[in-house]
Scaffold this motif. Structure first.
Motif: not given
Length: 269
Positions: A201-205, A207-209, A213-216
């Motif tokens: 779920l954190a990865e899905r979140h 990915a939504s960001i 813009f590119t979010c590391t």
């Protein structure tokens, strides 16, 4: 020679010819050397004198050159019959029309990008509420701009935003709604941050960001801190499910650790 003086029957000097036609003396010397525009009169001392026909030829050369023809091609055209020259002018005009249309499209795209950079969302307030829901505040985009306008992430967001239609934003809003429902369900079921489900779920979140813009993972940690500490963000997530703001921060931190990032030292990259 000015507008109020009689033309010199012997023509004008190369300096005057350059001024009248908007070119340079050096250019006219070169065109004379290659036989493109050779003045009709020349004094024994070598000084060039350009008559009306010479000036007209210079202007025709400038038109063809501005349209993209080479000097060799221009010489051939000017020395050919009239029908060839007219055909070439028509071809050049068609090419220029295409180039103008391309430039106008580029200008429109740049205007849209500038508008997106200034406004954040190229949607009216009514469209924003219709797409993002009644709890959405159109002022949020302006606040985000004021906060991050000088960052690379805002520039990236604005560039992507400029190319998005209302339907694109509607799909994004639907995905965010589905994600928040999944987050709320996880909180209600007591899913532990750091578990496989919570990490997914954190990865899905993240990915939504990443759609904005590119979010590391390090940047995601910084956002998680803000979601918990900022009153308005926390209120939003807790309205989805009580305790979600704290849970999401913990889930983001745990997921970052799983990807080799220490949340205690994470910075905005």
């Amino acid at each position: 020679m000015t507008r109020h003086t009689r033309p010199d029957p012997d023509g004008v000097t190369v300096g005057v010819a350059a001024r009248l036609t908007g070119t340079t003396v050096r250019t006219l010397h070169h065109w004379d050397d290659i036989g493109l525009v050779s003045p009709a009169h020349r004094f024994p001392n070598g000084y060039r004198r350009y008559g009306p026909d010479d000036l007209a030829r210079i202007r025709r050369v400038l038109v063809h050159r501005a349209a993209g023809s080479t000097l060799d091609r221009i010489r051939a055209l000017l020395d050919s019959d009239t029908s060839d020259s007219v055909s070439e002018l028509r071809r050049q005009r068609a090419e220029l029309t295409d180039r103008i249309a391309q430039l106008q499209n580029m200008t429109a795209a740049l205007d849209r990008m500038l508008d997106a950079h200034e406004r954040g969302l190229l949607l009216s307030a009514e469209e924003q509420i219709a797409i993002f829901g009644d709890n959405w505040k159109p002022s949020w985009a302006g606040r985000a701009r004021d906060r991050w306008a000088d960052t690379d992430q805002w520039a990236e967001y604005a560039e992507r935003s400029a190319h998005r239609s209302p339907d694109d934003w509607r799909r994004i809003a639907d995905d965010v709604s589905a994600l928040e429902n999944a987050l709320a369900d996880a909180v209600r079921r007591g899913v532990e941050p750091g578990s496989d489900e919570a990490n997914e779920l954190a990865e899905r979140h993240r990915a939504s960001i990443d759609r904005y813009f590119t979010c590391t993972h390090s940047m995601h940690v910084c956002l998680g801190r803000m979601y918990e500490s900022d009153r308005e963000y926390a209120a939003h997530y807790d309205s989805v499910a009580p305790g979600l703001a704290v849970w999401l921060r913990a889930a983001i931190d745990a997921n970052a650790r799983a990807h080799g990032v220490d949340p205690s030292t994470a910075t905005w990259e």
